[in-house]
Enzyme design. Structure first.
Site: not given
Ligand code: NAP
Length: 257
Positions: A141, A154
């Site tokens: 990401s 995350y």
């Protein structure tokens, strides 16, 4: 037909980015293994592929479970005889500052987002080594590279995936196995819709705020990421090894505001 004759295993392809990628890979001639923990969603992806004339099978497996992974790999080898492309896409979101995040939520994120990629890769790689061929795509990401509000857990999982990608590439480059990472920005999928609903009082306002940080003022679509995955899966990217590929509306490289 950029993937003609290739077999692609895509984890978490019952929804979002994985689903769009499965559909695109099948259109490009791949035999697609749709994996998910949701049987209904996985079968739906397979049905959509088949109704457009593509080839796919569904394998129900949790990427955190070694026995389920081993069974899935056996089933794929029995059906298609090989795995050319592994897309480690399955992942879950976590929102909250570290001290506000429950221990079991942290553990689960590490399990699915990190251990899932370790295990899938660990047990698919031997088959690629045997054939001295393969492309592994790991879903990281853009948060692996930039800090963001309430995304510490995350982001850490996605940073681990990026680090894993680079070192795996060093180990497997001599065997003609490429390992690259995708670094999407905000892509409108059920994952993000859920994150918006649970994290903001006004999700519409949140979407507009997120759009403002993109250089192009837009959110990404699952197809935007699927096309990047297609490039990494195909031989067209044969000189890309251990690379992070950004699909982020410019979030990492510049500031809109
Ligand atoms: P999504 O729509 O929620 O799709 C993820 C899929 O993975 C779901 O079908 C989910 O099943 C499945 N899954 C979850 N845990 C699993 C497990 N243990 N084993 C097998 N499958 C599992 O999310 P998405 O937005 O497409 O995200 C896909 C990947 O992209 C994730 O790794 C995410 O971190 C990454 N990513 C997304 C964005 C974004 O903005 N959307 C940005 C950067 C990176 P259930 O729905 O049944 O849980």
């Amino acid at each position: 037909m950029r993937l003609k004759g290739k077999v692609a295993l895509i984890t978490g392809s019952g929804s979002g980015i994985g689903k769009s990628t499965a559909i695109l890979f099948a259109k490009e001639g791949a035999k697609v293994v749709v994996n998910d923990i949701s049987q209904a969603n996985g079968i739906q992806t397979v049905n959509e592929i088949k109704s457009s004339g593509g080839e796919a099978i569904f394998c129900l497996a949790d990427v955190t479970s070694k026995p389920q992974i081993l069974k899935m790999i056996d089933d794929v080898l029995e059906t298609y005889g090989k795995i050319d492309i592994l897309f480690n896409n399955a992942g879950i979101s976590v929102v909250g500052a570290l001290h506000e995040t429950e221990d079991d939520v942290i553990e689960n994120a590490l399990k699915v987002n990190v251990q899932g990629v370790f295990l899938m890769s660990k047990y698919v790689v031997p088959h690629m080594l045997e054939r001295q061929e393969g492309s592994i795509i790991n879903m990281s990401s853009c948060l692996a590279e930039i800090g963001f509000l309430k995304r510490a857990v995350y982001a850490a999982t996605k940073g681990a995936v990026l680090a894993l990608t680079k070192s795996m590439q060093v180990d497997y480059a001599p065997y003609n196995i490429r390992v690259n990472a995708l670094l999407p920005g905000t892509i409108l999928t059920p994952f993000v819709e859920n994150y918006l609903k649970t994290s903001y009082e006004n999700p519409e306002e949140a979407i507009n705020t997120i759009k403002q940080r993109q250089l192009n003022g837009k959110l990404g679509t699952p197809e935007d990421v699927a096309f990047a995955a297609l490039f990494l899966a195909s031989d067209e990217s044969k000189f890309m090894l251990g690379s992070p590929l950004y699909i982020d509306g410019g979030v990492v490289s510049g500031k809109a505001l």
